[in-house]
Write an enzyme that holds these catalytic residues in place. Sequence first.
Site, PDB file in Angstrom:
ATOM      1  N   GLU A 267      28.789  73.674  65.886  1.00 26.90           N
ATOM      2  CA  GLU A 267      29.141  72.349  65.361  1.00 26.90           C
ATOM      3  C   GLU A 267      30.214  72.390  64.272  1.00 26.90           C
ATOM      4  O   GLU A 267      29.940  72.141  63.086  1.00 26.90           O
ATOM      5  CB  GLU A 267      27.882  71.650  64.816  1.00 26.90           C
ATOM      6  CG  GLU A 267      26.818  71.437  65.874  1.00 26.90           C
ATOM      7  CD  GLU A 267      25.574  70.716  65.359  1.00 26.90           C
ATOM      8  OE1 GLU A 267      25.524  70.390  64.158  1.00 26.90           O
ATOM      9  OE2 GLU A 267      24.652  70.482  66.153  1.00 26.90           O
TER      10      GLU A 267
ATOM     11  N   GLU B 247      21.727  72.322  72.299  1.00 23.58           N
ATOM     12  CA  GLU B 247      20.693  71.739  71.431  1.00 23.58           C
ATOM     13  C   GLU B 247      20.374  70.332  71.905  1.00 23.58           C
ATOM     14  O   GLU B 247      21.275  69.548  72.211  1.00 23.58           O
ATOM     15  CB  GLU B 247      21.165  71.608  69.967  1.00 23.58           C
ATOM     16  CG  GLU B 247      21.198  72.877  69.185  1.00 23.58           C
ATOM     17  CD  GLU B 247      21.602  72.667  67.726  1.00 23.58           C
ATOM     18  OE1 GLU B 247      21.381  71.565  67.168  1.00 23.58           O
ATOM     19  OE2 GLU B 247      22.154  73.620  67.148  1.00 23.58           O
TER      20      GLU B 247
END
Length: 447
Positions: free
Chosen positions: A167, A356
């Site tokens: 991320e 995720e």
Amino acid sequence: MSAVLRFPPGFLWGVSTSAYQIEGSLQADGRGPTIWDRFCAEAGRIAHGDTAAVACDHYRRYQQDVALLAGLGVGAYRFSIAWSRLQPEGRGPFKREGLAFYSRLVDELLAQGISPMPTLYHWDLPQALQDAGGWQHRDTAARFAEFAQGMARQLGDRVPRWITHNETFEHTVLGHALGTHAPGLTLGLDSFAVAHHLLLSHGLAVQALRAHLPGAAQVGIAQSMAPARPATGRAEDHAAAHLLHLLQEGIHCEPLLRGRYPEELATLGIDLSAIHAGDEATIAQRLDFFGINYYNPTHVQATPPGSPVPLREAEAPAHHERTEMGWPVIPQGLSELLLGLKQRHGDALPPLVITENGAAMPDALEAGGVDDPRRVAYLEQHLQALRTAMDGGVDVQGYFVWSLLDNFEWAEGYRPRFGLVHVDYATQRRTPKRSYHWYRDLIAAQA
Ligand code: IFM
């Protein structure tokens, strides 16, 4: 098991964690301090003054946690490697003790038939590198590539899939634009240099990994992606949603897939001088897979003219269920996202892996168990949305639940519980929740 939850043979089922959120033992075996150690020590940064000093004590209990993974029947485990356990100052020779820990973890996973999938950077920069300028400084990208090369040399014979970063958007925005995460900088749009150096370091790391890994090894990145939705029908909120799309997918996905930042960036008044000739080509290394972390669409509102940042996150419409993070549950956002990526990027899109997806729910340990039907429903609905996207032609090769264990949820501390396994932080007792058994049965039924 409903037919819609049938996935193709070979589909990779897994769970994800990250080093800082579970390991604890922050002083052990010569580990160097990181930006998160420093941030947690600052008053008022983390809810309830929580720190990751102990977390899930995974550094000492990893065998027990691998046994939980084996009980789930996952094909792969995504974890992260704490850079400062290997290079306490972010450069120089690798520490034997740090290597030994990750080597033991990998061997334990392989002994259970679980494929290790490490992420090389999940936000825990060695503090010494931050002191030298952190991700604002171009040299940090070169340091990261060296670290990647060292890890490939050490574990490359046993690790088939590697992830460079987790991320880059969140790390840029929360850590460097808004200051709610480590290192706590409030650079606003000037944080672009951070994003660029993270992406550049990804490209350099992919080159370094490929130079030292066996040919069959796969390399990817895990990026947070979410459809940006205007909070109202007002033109300025539509413009804000477009801007968020540009700042997230435009900056953190397009150069990876197309080798170019969107031209529109130049119209935003952002200082792009961090981009040197050739950088975009370096960033666009071929990816074996593109990891997507999905939680919910972002609802966006324009801020009044003259505000330091031009947009802010708005409340989702009230009819949506909310998780303990306050995030709306909108599974269709996942199919919308994946089908949209396919439409926008076509053949440039590598195979996808959902690296995720999961939810913090109000779990209670009662009579020795945790009944978490809302998490089961969340996962089931998101898998249905994933199936919809795959039926629509999107190539998705795996799905990883966030997270195996309840853990240290950054600035939110320990209150939000994301795990399939409940952790009693006072005793470190692990209790698989109903969702753990549900996921185990789902994986077994695919076989
Ligand atoms: O806990 C985080 C993780 O570290 C990165 N992705 C989102 C998760 C939930 O907030």
